[in-house]
Design an enzyme around this catalytic site. Sequence first.
Site, short mmCIF file in Angstrom:
data_model
loop_
_atom_site.label_atom_id
_atom_site.label_comp_id
_atom_site.label_asym_id
_atom_site.label_seq_id
_atom_site.Cartn_x
_atom_site.Cartn_y
_atom_site.Cartn_z
N TYR A 199 0.77 -1.26 -0.21
CA TYR A 199 -0.05 -0.07 -0.05
C TYR A 199 1.01 1.22 0.13
CZ TYR A 199 -3.64 3.29 1.63
OH TYR A 199 -4.54 4.35 1.85
N ASP A 249 9.32 2.18 0.11
CA ASP A 249 8.20 2.84 1.01
C ASP A 249 8.70 2.17 2.46
OD1 ASP A 249 6.20 3.51 2.23
OD2 ASP A 249 4.73 2.94 0.76
N LYS A 299 4.24 8.13 9.17
CA LYS A 299 3.68 7.34 10.48
C LYS A 299 4.39 7.69 11.66
CE LYS A 299 1.06 3.84 7.91
NZ LYS A 299 -0.55 3.48 8.32
N1 PMP Z 1 2.87 3.50 2.62
C1 PMP Z 1 2.59 2.65 3.29
C2 PMP Z 1 3.57 1.49 3.77
C3 PMP Z 1 1.57 2.71 4.34
O1 PMP Z 1 1.31 1.65 5.19
C4 PMP Z 1 0.78 3.99 4.29
C5 PMP Z 1 -0.39 4.21 5.28
N2 PMP Z 1 -0.99 2.95 5.68
C6 PMP Z 1 1.06 4.82 3.28
C7 PMP Z 1 2.12 4.60 2.53
C8 PMP Z 1 0.16 6.14 3.17
O2 PMP Z 1 0.39 6.85 4.35
P1 PMP Z 1 -0.61 7.93 4.90
O3 PMP Z 1 -1.94 7.14 5.19
O4 PMP Z 1 -0.07 8.80 5.74
O5 PMP Z 1 -1.18 8.85 3.42
#
Ligand code: PMP
Length: 436
Positions: A150, A244, A272
């Site tokens: 994700y 990521d 996060k």
């Molecule tokens: N990358 C990863 C690996 C994530 O787990 C998330 C959110 N769950 C995101 C990107 C997106 O982050 P945000 O919700 O702060 O936009």
Amino acid sequence: MMKQTSTGPAEQADFWRRASRALAGGVDSPVRAGRAVGEPTPPIEQGSGARVRDAGGHEYIDYLCAYGPVLLGHGDARISERVSETLAKGAVFGATHPEEVRLAERLISRFPSMERVRLVNTGTEACMAAVRLARAVTRREKFIRFDGCYHGHSDEMIFSAGASSQSSPTLGSGISAGASHDVLVLPYNDIFAVDRAMRAHRHEIAAIIVEPVCGNMGLCLPVAGFLEGLRDLSRSFGSVLVFDEVITGIRVAPGGAQAVLNIRPDLTCVGKALGGGLPIAAFGGRGDIMAKLAPEGPVFQGGTFSGNPACVAAAHALLDAIEADPAFYERLERAAERLADGLRQIMTRLGLGCPVVQYSSMVDFMFRKGPPHQNMPQARQADSATYARYYRAMLQRGVLLPPSPLELMFLTAAHTDADIDTTLKAAAESLRLLAA
Ligand code: PMP
């Protein structure tokens, strides 16, 4: 100490009626509606350390931890005091703030891959910008990502993604054919599929974006050679490798999973945990690539709240707290191991055979037998109805789990051995009920 409040069932029913009238779907992020477990996450009024309290006055040991950001524990005074002091001097200026620069320097000194950084508000923005930069640098249109990872909710990222995203690459989900045209979604951990795609689309792939340790199809670890293979293939075919590390970045080690796994991507996204609970994220990487960002280069990326002083202050307070405790990550990991080992013993005792996976302060299991899953099709084989029953049994016993089998348990530095033992007792009872 958490304040005691309590509302009865009638008031709670009224709350959900109001919530679903005023907020689309009753929530501001779909997973919170708890469709996978048959009920919404209880409305939380306050948290302290490893615990949260709902509007009905029930207290839970928290393993949701806001899907990863909460690393020190809820209501940590070191963060809230620093943020309050900062806010008293002005919330946002729209000009570079000295503490922003210091935060960028701190990230650069931690992450092997980061020569320069840009601060943003969310992981979504960081991942979007990373791919845009990769396209500009390579002058190529397509990119590769993996089923079950994700990378935020932008058009090109949200379909065939992990976690609780339910989008398909269709207009019904608001995704244009154009947005899905240049995205190749491949199976996680399948380096041969990547090799085939790179050869089939020689000179077309701008980027490979991947969660080096995936936290969005449950907890899914990279098999030996997968990330090394991505590094080699992206280098040989002239594509940009993006890690990521929005979940793993600050959570698993000072320099993220890349420091632990000893692989240097070209660009990295973090978010996060970085903000100690406040919304801040960042992307950074090779200096030549980052130089393409406006105003030095032609790739625009910006934001009204990017690098705002309050979130930056929270990030400094978090990094200070981590640095002040040389055993910080070790203790977190020991707590996670205690939880994972305890769960494994329960699984064995009850003959359930579900593999428990742990990486740093993240713990997960799915209701499926056999070795740990390696990709999204295997994660989809898990019994989600049993997870829903387990979630509810744990909630009744004062343990808040993620409301979806594709999410995972996060620990904080505030989880004590006693919390974990209480959790294991609840898990043993809940799993015994399900096994019966
Ligand atoms: N990358 C990863 C690996 C994530 O787990 C998330 C959110 N769950 C995101 C990107 C997106 O982050 P945000 O919700 O702060 O936009």
